[in-house]
Design a protein around this motif. Structure first.
Motif, PDB file in Angstrom:
ATOM      1  N   PRO A  46       8.435 101.182 -58.833  1.00 38.02           N
ATOM      2  CA  PRO A  46       9.083 100.876 -60.108  1.00 38.02           C
ATOM      3  C   PRO A  46       9.984  99.644 -60.121  1.00 38.02           C
ATOM      4  N   ASP A  47      10.343  99.102 -58.967  1.00 37.54           N
ATOM      5  CA  ASP A  47      11.306  98.008 -58.976  1.00 37.54           C
ATOM      6  C   ASP A  47      11.129  97.131 -57.739  1.00 37.54           C
ATOM      7  N   VAL A  48      10.332  96.068 -57.876  1.00 33.73           N
ATOM      8  CA  VAL A  48      10.120  95.128 -56.771  1.00 33.73           C
ATOM      9  C   VAL A  48      10.473  93.720 -57.241  1.00 33.73           C
ATOM     10  N   PHE A  49      10.503  92.789 -56.324  1.00 31.99           N
ATOM     11  CA  PHE A  49      10.756  91.383 -56.649  1.00 31.99           C
ATOM     12  C   PHE A  49      12.070  91.181 -57.400  1.00 31.99           C
ATOM     13  N   GLY A  50      13.078  91.959 -57.064  1.00 32.94           N
ATOM     14  CA  GLY A  50      14.368  91.868 -57.743  1.00 32.94           C
ATOM     15  C   GLY A  50      14.966  90.476 -57.727  1.00 32.94           C
ATOM     16  N   GLU A  51      14.733  89.718 -56.640  1.00 27.80           N
ATOM     17  CA  GLU A  51      15.285  88.370 -56.557  1.00 27.80           C
ATOM     18  C   GLU A  51      14.693  87.446 -57.623  1.00 27.80           C
ATOM     19  N   ASP A  52      13.474  87.728 -58.067  1.00 26.12           N
ATOM     20  CA  ASP A  52      12.852  86.908 -59.110  1.00 26.12           C
ATOM     21  C   ASP A  52      13.541  87.068 -60.462  1.00 26.12           C
ATOM     22  N   LEU A  53      14.228  88.175 -60.671  1.00 27.49           N
ATOM     23  CA  LEU A  53      14.891  88.419 -61.955  1.00 27.49           C
ATOM     24  C   LEU A  53      16.031  87.443 -62.218  1.00 27.49           C
ATOM     25  N   GLU A  54      16.444  86.728 -61.191  1.00 29.09           N
ATOM     26  CA  GLU A  54      17.508  85.737 -61.356  1.00 29.09           C
ATOM     27  C   GLU A  54      17.006  84.454 -62.015  1.00 29.09           C
ATOM     28  N   ARG A  55      15.683  84.278 -62.087  1.00 28.93           N
ATOM     29  CA  ARG A  55      15.101  83.073 -62.691  1.00 28.93           C
ATOM     30  C   ARG A  55      15.167  83.178 -64.220  1.00 28.93           C
ATOM     31  N   ASP A  56      15.363  82.025 -64.867  1.00 26.51           N
ATOM     32  CA  ASP A  56      15.498  81.978 -66.324  1.00 26.51           C
ATOM     33  C   ASP A  56      14.308  82.592 -67.053  1.00 26.51           C
ATOM     34  N   VAL A  57      13.120  82.423 -66.521  1.00 26.17           N
ATOM     35  CA  VAL A  57      11.915  82.935 -67.186  1.00 26.17           C
ATOM     36  C   VAL A  57      11.941  84.470 -67.329  1.00 26.17           C
ATOM     37  N   TYR A  58      12.745  85.129 -66.515  1.00 27.96           N
ATOM     38  CA  TYR A  58      12.840  86.590 -66.556  1.00 27.96           C
ATOM     39  C   TYR A  58      14.100  87.078 -67.288  1.00 27.96           C
ATOM     40  N   ALA A  59      14.664  86.261 -68.136  1.00 30.47           N
ATOM     41  CA  ALA A  59      15.929  86.599 -68.814  1.00 30.47           C
ATOM     42  C   ALA A  59      15.854  87.903 -69.600  1.00 30.47           C
ATOM     43  N   ASP A  60      14.691  88.228 -70.178  1.00 29.04           N
ATOM     44  CA  ASP A  60      14.541  89.443 -70.987  1.00 29.04           C
ATOM     45  C   ASP A  60      13.885  90.591 -70.223  1.00 29.04           C
ATOM     46  N   VAL A  61      13.802  90.446 -68.904  1.00 34.40           N
ATOM     47  CA  VAL A  61      13.114  91.443 -68.086  1.00 34.40           C
ATOM     48  C   VAL A  61      14.124  92.337 -67.388  1.00 34.40           C
ATOM     49  N   GLU A  62      13.892  93.633 -67.499  1.00 37.29           N
ATOM     50  CA  GLU A  62      14.754  94.640 -66.876  1.00 37.29           C
ATOM     51  C   GLU A  62      14.418  94.810 -65.398  1.00 37.29           C
ATOM     52  N   ARG A  63      13.108  94.825 -65.099  1.00 37.97           N
ATOM     53  CA  ARG A  63      12.632  95.029 -63.729  1.00 37.97           C
ATOM     54  C   ARG A  63      11.165  94.618 -63.664  1.00 37.97           C
ATOM     55  N   ILE A  64      10.667  94.494 -62.461  1.00 35.88           N
ATOM     56  CA  ILE A  64       9.246  94.218 -62.255  1.00 35.88           C
ATOM     57  C   ILE A  64       8.669  95.403 -61.485  1.00 35.88           C
ATOM     58  N   ALA A  65       7.635  95.992 -62.028  1.00 34.48           N
ATOM     59  CA  ALA A  65       7.021  97.168 -61.414  1.00 34.48           C
ATOM     60  C   ALA A  65       5.642  96.811 -60.859  1.00 34.48           C
ATOM     61  N   VAL A  66       5.315  97.373 -59.708  1.00 32.85           N
ATOM     62  CA  VAL A  66       3.946  97.296 -59.205  1.00 32.85           C
ATOM     63  C   VAL A  66       3.172  98.407 -59.902  1.00 32.85           C
ATOM     64  N   VAL A  67       2.034  98.035 -60.491  1.00 33.56           N
ATOM     65  CA  VAL A  67       1.238  99.017 -61.235  1.00 33.56           C
ATOM     66  C   VAL A  67      -0.208  99.024 -60.746  1.00 33.56           C
ATOM     67  N   THR A  68      -0.825 100.163 -60.924  1.00 40.18           N
ATOM     68  CA  THR A  68      -2.246 100.335 -60.657  1.00 40.18           C
ATOM     69  C   THR A  68      -2.861 100.839 -61.951  1.00 40.18           C
ATOM     70  N   ALA A  69      -3.924 100.161 -62.379  1.00 42.16           N
ATOM     71  CA  ALA A  69      -4.602 100.545 -63.608  1.00 42.16           C
ATOM     72  C   ALA A  69      -6.104 100.693 -63.332  1.00 42.16           C
TER      73      ALA A  69
END
Length: 75
Positions: A46-69
């Motif tokens: 449910p919550d990976v790549f937390g360091e990427d959330l500091e980038r401006d492009v992720y300003a509206d992102v709460e978290r990055i999840a790994v998903v399988t579909a």
């Protein structure tokens, strides 16, 4: 387009927007419905790549999840 009996497997990251909205899940659900297919969508981490959330492009992102579909089209 999937052939009858076909499957699409996807393992990726999905940006979960502030408020919990998952646009990838929404888009895959629309695609599956339009194709008369079934969607099995799960967060495997449910919550990976937390360091990427500091980038401006992720300003509206709460978290990055790994998903399988898996999208399956009935035979």
């Amino acid at each position: 387009m999937l052939e009858p009996g076909g499957r699409l497997l996807l393992y990726t990251g999905s940006a979960i927007l502030d408020g919990g909205r998952d646009e990838l899940r929404e888009g895959l659900a629309e695609l599956a419905a339009a194709e008369g297919a079934e969607l099995d969508y799960r967060e495997t981490d449910p919550d990976v790549f937390g360091e990427d959330l500091e980038r401006d492009v992720y300003a509206d992102v709460e978290r990055i999840a790994v998903v399988t579909a898996v999208i399956r089209k009935p035979a």
